[in-house]
Scaffold this motif. Structure first.
Motif, short mmCIF file in Angstrom:
data_model
loop_
_atom_site.label_atom_id
_atom_site.label_comp_id
_atom_site.label_asym_id
_atom_site.label_seq_id
_atom_site.Cartn_x
_atom_site.Cartn_y
_atom_site.Cartn_z
N PHE A 18 0.82 -1.21 0.00
CA PHE A 18 0.00 0.00 0.00
C PHE A 18 0.86 1.26 0.00
O PHE A 18 1.91 1.30 0.64
N PRO A 22 -2.05 8.21 0.85
CA PRO A 22 -3.19 8.15 -0.07
C PRO A 22 -3.81 9.50 -0.40
O PRO A 22 -4.35 9.68 -1.49
N LYS A 52 -8.54 3.15 -8.04
CA LYS A 52 -7.72 2.67 -6.93
C LYS A 52 -7.59 3.71 -5.82
O LYS A 52 -6.76 3.58 -4.95
N HIS A 54 -9.27 4.49 -3.15
CA HIS A 54 -9.57 4.14 -1.76
C HIS A 54 -8.39 3.47 -1.07
O HIS A 54 -8.12 3.73 0.10
N GLU A 55 -7.70 2.59 -1.78
CA GLU A 55 -6.54 1.90 -1.21
C GLU A 55 -5.44 1.81 -2.27
O GLU A 55 -5.18 0.74 -2.83
N THR A 57 -1.94 1.39 -4.12
CA THR A 57 -0.71 0.64 -3.86
C THR A 57 0.46 1.41 -4.45
O THR A 57 0.29 2.40 -5.17
#
Length: 166
Positions: A18, A22, A52, A54-55, A57
């Motif tokens: 992750f 973010p 992508k 929300h989470e 990487t």
């Protein structure tokens, strides 16, 4: 970068790690979303990265940076309008069947031209799964035809008559 995305998205490293910031990822992705209004060549790529949010990487962030590198190399590209063109309406569409590895939903896209001028475009992941590639193509064609019908109505209302659409 010659393209905004690599050819084999499933072979990108760090897909399980992750990204540690973010909110920074979302900020950059949002700015690219705004930019895609005048750069339809990045619309699919930005759409993919925004899924992508929300989470994210590390590999998603690397894709985001790749889009930025692509933009740096293609800074002179964008939507331009020419006055000395005909007013023939044309549209192109395509879809990928089960393109999303997680949900198996398909992504469709179309673009419409008035003469040589790009006047509308769309690329989006559908809400449901198509049972075949033929169904995905027909549904994309249906959405493109609806867009064309709306554009023809708008052009007729301002006095630009359309005789045929290609």
């Amino acid at each position: 970068m010659p393209t905004p995305l690599p050819l084999q998205l499933d072979r990108i490293p760090n897909q399980d790690k992750f990204f540690d910031n973010p909110s920074y990822f979302r900020s950059l992705a949002g700015k690219l979303q705004y930019l895609s209004l005048t750069r339809p060549d990045i619309q699919f790529s930005v759409n993919l990265v925004c899924q992508k949010m929300h989470e994210p990487t590390v590999s998603d962030f690397n894709l985001l940076k790749r889009i930025l590198r692509y933009l740096k190399g293609t800074i002179n590209m964008g939507v331009s309008l020419e006055s000395d063109t005909n007013s023939q309406l044309r549209a192109y569409c395509d879809s990928d069947w089960a393109g999303c590895q997680d949900t198996r939903r398909f992504t469709e896209g179309f673009c419409t031209f008035l003469g040589s001028n790009l006047i509308s475009w769309s690329a989006k992941k559908q809400d449901s799964v198509a049972r075949s590639s033929t169904e995905a193509e027909y549904r994309t064609l249906s959405d493109t035809a609806a867009e064309l019908e709306w554009i023809v109505g708008m052009l007729n209302s301002i006095g630009v008559k359309q005789h045929t659409a290609a």
